[in-house]
Design a protein around this motif. Structure first.
Motif, mmCIF file in Angstrom:
data_model
loop_
_atom_site.group_PDB
_atom_site.id
_atom_site.type_symbol
_atom_site.label_atom_id
_atom_site.label_comp_id
_atom_site.label_asym_id
_atom_site.label_seq_id
_atom_site.Cartn_x
_atom_site.Cartn_y
_atom_site.Cartn_z
ATOM 1 N N UNK A 170 131.746 -12.513 36.385
ATOM 2 C CA UNK A 170 130.383 -12.053 36.629
ATOM 3 C C UNK A 170 130.371 -11.090 37.817
ATOM 4 N N UNK A 171 129.643 -10.001 37.685
ATOM 5 C CA UNK A 171 129.573 -9.009 38.752
ATOM 6 C C UNK A 171 128.581 -9.439 39.831
ATOM 7 N N UNK A 177 123.832 -2.230 44.587
ATOM 8 C CA UNK A 177 122.783 -2.131 45.594
ATOM 9 C C UNK A 177 123.072 -0.984 46.568
ATOM 10 N N UNK A 178 124.317 -0.898 47.046
ATOM 11 C CA UNK A 178 124.656 0.156 48.010
ATOM 12 C C UNK A 178 124.615 1.532 47.357
ATOM 13 N N UNK A 179 125.004 1.627 46.077
ATOM 14 C CA UNK A 179 124.951 2.909 45.368
ATOM 15 C C UNK A 179 123.515 3.392 45.224
ATOM 16 N N UNK A 180 122.614 2.464 44.906
ATOM 17 C CA UNK A 180 121.203 2.826 44.751
ATOM 18 C C UNK A 180 120.587 3.198 46.100
ATOM 19 N N UNK A 229 119.889 -4.433 37.714
ATOM 20 C CA UNK A 229 120.485 -5.190 36.601
ATOM 21 C C UNK A 229 120.988 -4.302 35.467
ATOM 22 N N UNK A 230 120.218 -3.278 35.121
ATOM 23 C CA UNK A 230 120.625 -2.377 34.029
ATOM 24 C C UNK A 230 121.854 -1.573 34.436
ATOM 25 N N UNK A 235 127.803 -0.553 33.884
ATOM 26 C CA UNK A 235 129.163 -0.484 34.432
ATOM 27 C C UNK A 235 130.055 -1.520 33.757
ATOM 28 N N UNK A 236 129.527 -2.696 33.556
ATOM 29 C CA UNK A 236 130.287 -3.768 32.911
ATOM 30 C C UNK A 236 130.732 -3.355 31.507
#
Length: 244
Positions: A170-171, A177-180, A229-230, A235-236
């Motif tokens: 699980x990611x 969060x940091x990318x956004x 979440x999306x 990425x997953x």
């Protein structure tokens, strides 16, 4: 036959560990002098040397070959939050050696206890104590500042090695969060075959080939935390297409 294979894997792991420790013993005092006289501005050149030359040298000594696909998708002049799957210790070296630009790793504080490598980690990585909220928030703020300075960061969204039978754990939210928050694109790296060459549940290493896939970067401009979440799921899925 199985006993012979295990014995060889252990012996080869010791060979790999020997070369790793030798290089750390040589580079640690050199990097210390460079950083002492050159300051923090010299951190990224040191990291770049690790990515470009040290990683490839160690893989050569391990008799591990790299095959990299999609490298043209990554513009080395741009800044990214680089994320990758994590199944074995070999991922760290193979992932760095196949990355077309230097990036600061997000490293767990436990690595500071490893002789020589721990000191190198302290100098060149972003260290976080995962069990302390204050440390996680401090590392998060530092990562945002690092990205806005134009320096990429490298994060394993699974948090630790995947010792399960599933292709991915699980990611965690940190990387997304940091990318956004920094409004920086995510570069997705997927490594395959590392678990077969470097058992995460034992001390074994084998010669072989690691295949690395780079997906097209995922932009985060205009995204908010509600989109996390999306983004995480996207990425997953990018990784799973190469792992399943």
């Amino acid at each position: 036959m199985k006993i012979l294979k295990s014995a060889f894997g252990f012996a080869w792991a010791m060979w790999g560990a020997l070369w790793f420790m030798i290089t750390m013993m040589i580079l640690t005092p050199i990097y210390s002098l460079i950083l002492f006289f050159g300051g923090k501005e010299m951190a990224m050149p040191c990291i770049w040397f690790n990515f470009r030359y040290l990683g490839r040298f160690l893989l050569f000594m391990f008799c591990v070959r790299l095959k990299v696909y999609g490298k043209e998708n990554i513009d080395p002049k741009k800044t990214f939050v680089i994320v990758a799957n994590h199944a074995a210790q070999l991922d760290i070296i193979a992932g760095a050696a196949s990355t077309p630009q230097p990036a600061k790793f997000l490293a767990k504080s436990e690595l500071l206890k490893v002789p020589f490598f721990g000191y190198m980690t302290k100098m060149l990585a972003i260290v976080v104590e995962r069990g302390k909220k204050e440390s996680r928030e401090k590392s998060f703020r530092y990562m945002v500042v690092t990205l806005r300075k134009g320096e990429s960061i490298f994060i394993y969204p699974e948090g630790t090695r995947n010792r399960t039978t599933q292709p991915l754990k699980e990611f965690k939210d940190g990387a997304f969060r940091v990318a956004i928050m920094a409004q920086m694109p995510i570069a997705v790296q997927t490594l395959t075959n590392t678990k077969k060459l470097n058992d995460p549940n034992g001390i074994q290493l084998f010669p072989g080939t690691v295949k690395v896939y780079w997906s097209k970067p995922i932009e985060t401009k205009g995204m908010t935390i509600e989109d996390l979440p999306a983004l995480r799921e996207k990425v997953r899925q990018e990784m799973l297409q190469h792992l399943v």
